[in-house]
Motif scaffolding. Structure first.
Motif, PDB file in Angstrom:
ATOM      1  N   ARG A 175       0.827  -1.191   0.000  1.00  0.00           N
ATOM      2  CA  ARG A 175       0.000   0.000   0.000  1.00  0.00           C
ATOM      3  C   ARG A 175       0.867   1.249   0.000  1.00  0.00           C
ATOM      4  O   ARG A 175       1.886   1.311   0.705  1.00  0.00           O
TER       5      ARG A 175
ATOM      6  N   ARG B  17       2.077   4.594   1.392  1.00  0.00           N
ATOM      7  CA  ARG B  17       1.998   4.963   2.799  1.00  0.00           C
ATOM      8  C   ARG B  17       2.995   6.077   3.125  1.00  0.00           C
ATOM      9  O   ARG B  17       4.013   6.229   2.456  1.00  0.00           O
ATOM     10  N   GLU B  18       2.665   6.793   4.200  1.00  0.00           N
ATOM     11  CA  GLU B  18       3.499   7.902   4.663  1.00  0.00           C
ATOM     12  C   GLU B  18       4.410   7.472   5.798  1.00  0.00           C
ATOM     13  O   GLU B  18       4.888   8.311   6.561  1.00  0.00           O
TER      14      GLU B  18
ATOM     15  N   ILE C 127      -5.423  -2.185   6.687  1.00  0.00           N
ATOM     16  CA  ILE C 127      -5.090  -0.910   6.043  1.00  0.00           C
ATOM     17  C   ILE C 127      -5.645   0.249   6.864  1.00  0.00           C
ATOM     18  O   ILE C 127      -4.953   1.256   7.102  1.00  0.00           O
TER      19      ILE C 127
ATOM     20  N   GLN D  45      -3.611   3.386   8.697  1.00  0.00           N
ATOM     21  CA  GLN D  45      -3.950   4.784   8.433  1.00  0.00           C
ATOM     22  C   GLN D  45      -4.356   5.511   9.717  1.00  0.00           C
ATOM     23  O   GLN D  45      -3.992   6.673   9.932  1.00  0.00           O
ATOM     24  N   THR D  46      -5.104   4.820  10.580  1.00  0.00           N
ATOM     25  CA  THR D  46      -5.502   5.418  11.858  1.00  0.00           C
ATOM     26  C   THR D  46      -4.297   5.660  12.739  1.00  0.00           C
ATOM     27  O   THR D  46      -4.176   6.714  13.390  1.00  0.00           O
TER      28      THR D  46
ATOM     29  N   ALA E  16      -2.407   8.688  11.556  1.00  0.00           N
ATOM     30  CA  ALA E  16      -3.097   9.939  11.880  1.00  0.00           C
ATOM     31  C   ALA E  16      -2.906  10.312  13.346  1.00  0.00           C
ATOM     32  O   ALA E  16      -2.646  11.482  13.681  1.00  0.00           O
TER      33      ALA E  16
END
Length: 328
Positions: free
Chosen positions: A27, A29-30, A309, A313-314, A317
């Protein structure tokens, strides 16, 4: 801003966790992902998924397609997907604890975890009631389990207890701690300045004025009243059968359920694939999938990676928000 490094623990090696980690590695991703896992199991999962996997040293900036940095935590015996082996229980728990150590030291900005098979860990001779409880004991702090999806957040006053044990566990002091942790986490990790929290009753109809149980009168309502006097926005105790109506849910930022199966079936019905499991109160973000090991799907490339995923992402954040708060 420097890229985040997140610890990633697959969980039960014979379940779908390793396959989900392979999907996650592909994926965009950062963050850099650092898997604390058995490398051979990850390679076997990549073969199942049919996608390349590039295992890099633990300090690598693993953000490219198919890249995972790895801290090897070898299994005692080879993994057979779909057939958990208690001899690998120690590696499962060690991976979680080593990841938690790294988060406390600041090596990782957060922890993402796959599903663990509780029965297999216990069969391996390790007393284990859940990863939430394991990480709380490791950090020596009180925590709250909360599941979230795009439509609701549901936290739990009690977690993995037999139903007959719940009323005795529902006491004023732990309930107050739970509400304080939930309130603080909604402010810090979700940016909600004045969270509105629905507090469910334990009994049908929230006890029906004492006719169906007195926990609402003797435990829940006094705690709610006391915290409301301090400025917390708490509503309850509310009957659980109407609190989840869509129009009512829009009034709240989170719901506190009194026990596991009072709130979580509703949340999972409303959005199982996108739901995640958060451990509130830890000194670092921890986000997990909201499902089990799915042994019947393991080794078949049939598992849906959506929750994993969403967990990544959570976690990103929340880690970003905490980093911004620390650095002004």
């Amino acid at each position: 801003m420097a890229p985040l490094r997140l610890a990633l623990v697959p969980g039960e090696p014979a379940g779908v966790g390793p396959e989900l980690c392979v999907h996650l590695a592909h994926r965009p991703r950062e963050c850099a992902l650092v898997a604390l896992a058995d490398p051979d199991t990850l390679r076997a999962a990549a073969a199942v998924v049919g996608r390349p996997l590039h295992l890099l040293p633990a300090d690598a900036d693993a953000r490219g397609p198919g890249e995972l940095a790895v801290v090897p935590v070898p299994n005692a015996v080879p993994t057979i997907f779909g057939t958990p082996d208690p001899r690998n229980a120690r590696a499962v728990v060690d991976a979680l604890l080593r990841a938690a150590d790294g988060c406390v030291r600041g090596d990782y900005a957060g922890l993402v975890t796959g599903p663990v098979h509780k029965a297999t860990v216990n069969a391996g001779g390790i007393a284990y009631s859940g990863t939430t409880e394991l990480l709380a004991a490791h950090a020596r702090c009180d925590v709250v389990m909360m599941l979230a999806n795009p439509s609701m957040r549901v936290a739990l006053a009690t977690t993995h207890l037999p139903l007959r044990a719940v009323p005795d566990a529902l006491q004023p002091a732990p309930l107050e701690r739970t509400l304080r942790i939930l309130h603080a986490a909604l402010r810090r990790d979700f940016g909600i300045e004045a969270p509105r929290i629905a507090v469910l009753g334990l009994n049908p109809h929230a006890g029906e004025a004492g006719h169906l149980g007195r926990e609402e009168i003797e435990v829940i309502a006094p705690v709610v009243t006391r915290l409301c006097a301090e400025g917390l926005a708490l509503i309850g105790p509310l009957p659980a059968d109407t609190a989840f109506l869509p129009a009512r849910l829009r009034e709240f930022d989170a719901v506190l359920a009194m026990y596991h199966d009072q709130g979580l079936p509703v949340l999972k019905h409303a959005g199982f694939e996108q739901a995640v499991n958060l451990t509130l109160g830890l000194p670092y973000p921890r986000v997990a999938v909201d499902h089990g090991t799915a042994l019947d799907l393991a080794g078949r490339n049939a598992a849906d990676p959506s929750s994993m995923i969403a967990a990544m992402q959570t976690c990103i954040a929340i880690a970003r928000r905490r980093s911004t708060d620390r650095h002004g």
